[in-house]
Scaffold this motif. Sequence first.
Motif, PDB file in Angstrom:
ATOM      1  N   PHE A 315       0.943  -1.241   0.041  1.00  0.00           N
ATOM      2  CA  PHE A 315      -0.002   0.036  -0.070  1.00  0.00           C
ATOM      3  C   PHE A 315       0.813   1.206   0.107  1.00  0.00           C
ATOM      4  O   PHE A 315       1.999   1.256   0.575  1.00  0.00           O
ATOM      5  CB  PHE A 315      -0.974   0.016   1.278  1.00  0.00           C
ATOM      6  CG  PHE A 315      -1.688  -1.185   1.299  1.00  0.00           C
ATOM      7  CD1 PHE A 315      -2.880  -1.450   0.505  1.00  0.00           C
ATOM      8  CD2 PHE A 315      -1.624  -2.170   2.456  1.00  0.00           C
ATOM      9  CE1 PHE A 315      -3.595  -2.536   0.658  1.00  0.00           C
ATOM     10  CE2 PHE A 315      -2.580  -2.864   2.532  1.00  0.00           C
ATOM     11  CZ  PHE A 315      -3.443  -3.616   1.571  1.00  0.00           C
ATOM     12  N   GLN A 316       0.310   2.187  -0.739  1.00  0.00           N
ATOM     13  CA  GLN A 316       0.915   3.464  -0.571  1.00  0.00           C
ATOM     14  C   GLN A 316      -0.064   4.557  -0.308  1.00  0.00           C
ATOM     15  O   GLN A 316      -1.118   4.704  -0.726  1.00  0.00           O
ATOM     16  CB  GLN A 316       1.532   3.732  -2.033  1.00  0.00           C
ATOM     17  CG  GLN A 316       2.091   5.292  -2.254  1.00  0.00           C
ATOM     18  CD  GLN A 316       3.528   5.517  -1.160  1.00  0.00           C
ATOM     19  OE1 GLN A 316       4.347   4.729  -1.564  1.00  0.00           O
ATOM     20  NE2 GLN A 316       3.355   6.754  -0.475  1.00  0.00           N
ATOM     21  N   VAL A 317       0.440   5.434   0.829  1.00  0.00           N
ATOM     22  CA  VAL A 317      -0.542   6.550   1.225  1.00  0.00           C
ATOM     23  C   VAL A 317      -0.058   7.816   0.488  1.00  0.00           C
ATOM     24  O   VAL A 317       0.892   8.262   0.370  1.00  0.00           O
ATOM     25  CB  VAL A 317      -0.285   6.593   2.742  1.00  0.00           C
ATOM     26  CG1 VAL A 317      -0.833   7.935   3.144  1.00  0.00           C
ATOM     27  CG2 VAL A 317      -1.061   5.457   3.598  1.00  0.00           C
ATOM     28  N   LEU A 318      -1.120   8.613  -0.179  1.00  0.00           N
ATOM     29  CA  LEU A 318      -1.085   9.867  -0.776  1.00  0.00           C
ATOM     30  C   LEU A 318      -1.730  10.748   0.083  1.00  0.00           C
ATOM     31  O   LEU A 318      -2.922  10.580   0.285  1.00  0.00           O
ATOM     32  CB  LEU A 318      -1.616   9.535  -2.065  1.00  0.00           C
ATOM     33  CG  LEU A 318      -0.854   8.602  -3.045  1.00  0.00           C
ATOM     34  CD1 LEU A 318      -1.687   8.520  -4.617  1.00  0.00           C
ATOM     35  CD2 LEU A 318       0.444   8.614  -3.231  1.00  0.00           C
ATOM     36  N   ASP A 319      -1.102  11.854  -0.173  1.00  0.00           N
ATOM     37  CA  ASP A 319      -1.693  13.131   0.854  1.00  0.00           C
ATOM     38  C   ASP A 319      -2.378  14.080  -0.167  1.00  0.00           C
ATOM     39  O   ASP A 319      -1.971  14.178  -1.118  1.00  0.00           O
ATOM     40  CB  ASP A 319      -0.545  13.865   1.588  1.00  0.00           C
ATOM     41  CG  ASP A 319      -0.765  15.000   2.544  1.00  0.00           C
ATOM     42  OD1 ASP A 319      -1.805  15.821   1.765  1.00  0.00           O
ATOM     43  OD2 ASP A 319      -0.452  15.174   3.305  1.00  0.00           O
ATOM     44  N   TYR A 320      -3.534  14.249   0.062  1.00  0.00           N
ATOM     45  CA  TYR A 320      -4.177  15.161  -1.018  1.00  0.00           C
ATOM     46  C   TYR A 320      -4.572  16.604  -0.611  1.00  0.00           C
ATOM     47  O   TYR A 320      -5.338  17.283  -1.138  1.00  0.00           O
ATOM     48  CB  TYR A 320      -5.429  14.561  -1.544  1.00  0.00           C
ATOM     49  CG  TYR A 320      -6.606  14.347  -0.472  1.00  0.00           C
ATOM     50  CD1 TYR A 320      -6.660  13.103   0.377  1.00  0.00           C
ATOM     51  CD2 TYR A 320      -7.287  15.578  -0.168  1.00  0.00           C
ATOM     52  CE1 TYR A 320      -7.744  13.124   1.383  1.00  0.00           C
ATOM     53  CE2 TYR A 320      -8.518  15.170   0.863  1.00  0.00           C
ATOM     54  CZ  TYR A 320      -8.340  14.182   1.658  1.00  0.00           C
ATOM     55  OH  TYR A 320      -9.558  13.985   2.678  1.00  0.00           O
ATOM     56  N   SER A 321      -3.912  17.185   0.497  1.00  0.00           N
ATOM     57  CA  SER A 321      -4.396  18.146   1.068  1.00  0.00           C
ATOM     58  C   SER A 321      -4.119  19.558   0.329  1.00  0.00           C
ATOM     59  O   SER A 321      -4.626  20.660   0.466  1.00  0.00           O
ATOM     60  CB  SER A 321      -3.503  18.587   2.515  1.00  0.00           C
ATOM     61  OG  SER A 321      -2.273  18.290   2.284  1.00  0.00           O
ATOM     62  N   ALA A 322      -3.338  19.366  -0.630  1.00  0.00           N
ATOM     63  CA  ALA A 322      -2.900  20.212  -1.858  1.00  0.00           C
ATOM     64  C   ALA A 322      -4.256  20.376  -2.755  1.00  0.00           C
ATOM     65  O   ALA A 322      -4.190  21.582  -3.528  1.00  0.00           O
ATOM     66  CB  ALA A 322      -1.572  20.170  -2.590  1.00  0.00           C
ATOM     67  N   ILE A 323      -4.971  19.491  -2.890  1.00  0.00           N
ATOM     68  CA  ILE A 323      -5.977  19.348  -3.789  1.00  0.00           C
ATOM     69  C   ILE A 323      -7.320  19.952  -3.347  1.00  0.00           C
ATOM     70  O   ILE A 323      -8.081  20.864  -4.046  1.00  0.00           O
ATOM     71  CB  ILE A 323      -6.146  18.090  -4.218  1.00  0.00           C
ATOM     72  CG1 ILE A 323      -4.929  17.620  -4.993  1.00  0.00           C
ATOM     73  CG2 ILE A 323      -7.297  17.799  -5.262  1.00  0.00           C
ATOM     74  CD1 ILE A 323      -4.871  15.990  -5.380  1.00  0.00           C
ATOM     75  N   THR A 324      -7.636  19.591  -2.066  1.00  0.00           N
ATOM     76  CA  THR A 324      -9.016  20.146  -1.532  1.00  0.00           C
ATOM     77  C   THR A 324      -8.994  19.583   0.054  1.00  0.00           C
ATOM     78  O   THR A 324      -8.148  18.898   0.504  1.00  0.00           O
ATOM     79  CB  THR A 324     -10.114  18.748  -2.114  1.00  0.00           C
ATOM     80  OG1 THR A 324     -11.336  19.183  -1.411  1.00  0.00           O
ATOM     81  CG2 THR A 324      -9.895  17.377  -1.906  1.00  0.00           C
ATOM     82  N   ASP A 325      -9.962  20.420   0.705  1.00  0.00           N
ATOM     83  CA  ASP A 325     -10.032  20.123   2.026  1.00  0.00           C
ATOM     84  C   ASP A 325     -11.177  19.059   2.395  1.00  0.00           C
ATOM     85  O   ASP A 325     -11.571  19.021   3.498  1.00  0.00           O
ATOM     86  CB  ASP A 325     -10.110  21.249   2.941  1.00  0.00           C
ATOM     87  CG  ASP A 325     -11.148  22.344   2.699  1.00  0.00           C
ATOM     88  OD1 ASP A 325     -12.061  21.919   1.663  1.00  0.00           O
ATOM     89  OD2 ASP A 325     -11.021  23.210   3.289  1.00  0.00           O
TER      90      ASP A 325
END
Length: 380
Positions: A315-325
């Motif tokens: 598994f790979q965790v991806l942070d999306y905080s730059a895309i949407t809250d």
Amino acid sequence: MQHTSKLPAVGTTIFTIMSTLAKRYNAINLSQGFPDFGSDQELTDLVCKAMNSGYNQYAPMYGNHELREAIANKMDLLYQVNYHPESEITITAGATQAIFTIINTFVKPGDEVIIFKPAYDSYEPAVTLNGGVPVSIQLEAVDYGVNWNEVKEKISSRTKMMIINTPHNPSGTVLSKSDMLQLQDLTKNTNIIVLSDEVYEHMIYDGEEHQSVCLYPELKSRSFVVFSFSKTFHNTGWRVGYCCAPKELMDLFMQVHQFNVFCVHHPTQKGIADFMQNPEHYLNLTAFYQRKRDLFLDLIKDSRFSFKRSRGTYFQVLDYSAITDEHDVDFARRLTRDFGIASIPLSVFNTDNLDHKVLRFCFAKKDDTLKRAAEIINSI
Ligand code: GLN
């Protein structure tokens, strides 16, 4: 008639929710962890051969003898430890049944069980069903490291068990030698049982070494180590796993196991036993999955998601905080419906559904699937 739930706080597991959504919207499914490629043909042939040569009645309660011997050899080869195949190794219906039965065997009403969050979603319900009290310790993104001082504070006279998981699903982090030594120190001279979920033992990257509890003699003496063939041989639907523990712990486990499943699918056990005669079949897994992780991350390196490379698991965790809250559950649903890619939101595994704005993607997929998935991820 009126019935009340024994698990009132529990809905349908996220793995079923996301895989169902993926199907409905015809999305690429990187949510539930399973490969989209088959098992080795040789293994499938060996299972068929076992079926055709009479391995169709009950296996012994502990499991097929040859398979237990093969596992004992594997434990010796990889960790230089001795588990007796007659009394210290049991084949289970996947790791999940091993985990459930271990908890069922030892946890009594009021007993506390320390669980690190984000946690695989079967641990806590199993504790609750037995009247136990889950005591959560929240790990923080992005490293998800353990603060052992906090663990020390959470240990009480009622602590019966501690559940650890390395390599860690869902975060992809791993426990280090120093973590294990601190765990060993904290549990020394206590009655605490350690349940160590090590189903991703062969998926650990960049030269790190898997720190199994069994490598630490004091820990080994109080631990169940749980493993899974699903992950190692690419057949999550076969439901065959196993656990190892010292005889005095395994004796108690067997009291429950005998009335729980008694034994599991026999021809599959025999087929796997034959397949394991060649250790290459499990030793080459690290390189196989490290290449997939690197391919996936290279393909999405310019996307708007940010990440730290997964150190273990598939598994790979991806942070999306730059895309949407957006909340991670909403975002995961929207990505499935509108973009055609399914993932797992991590908040469902956290204390109070804490939302770190990260999603888990499974890279146990054909290269072509990873390429198609990356195209979508890059367009988000
Ligand atoms: N272990 C797998 C995962 O983490 C799925 C387990 C399940 O579907 N119950 O995705």
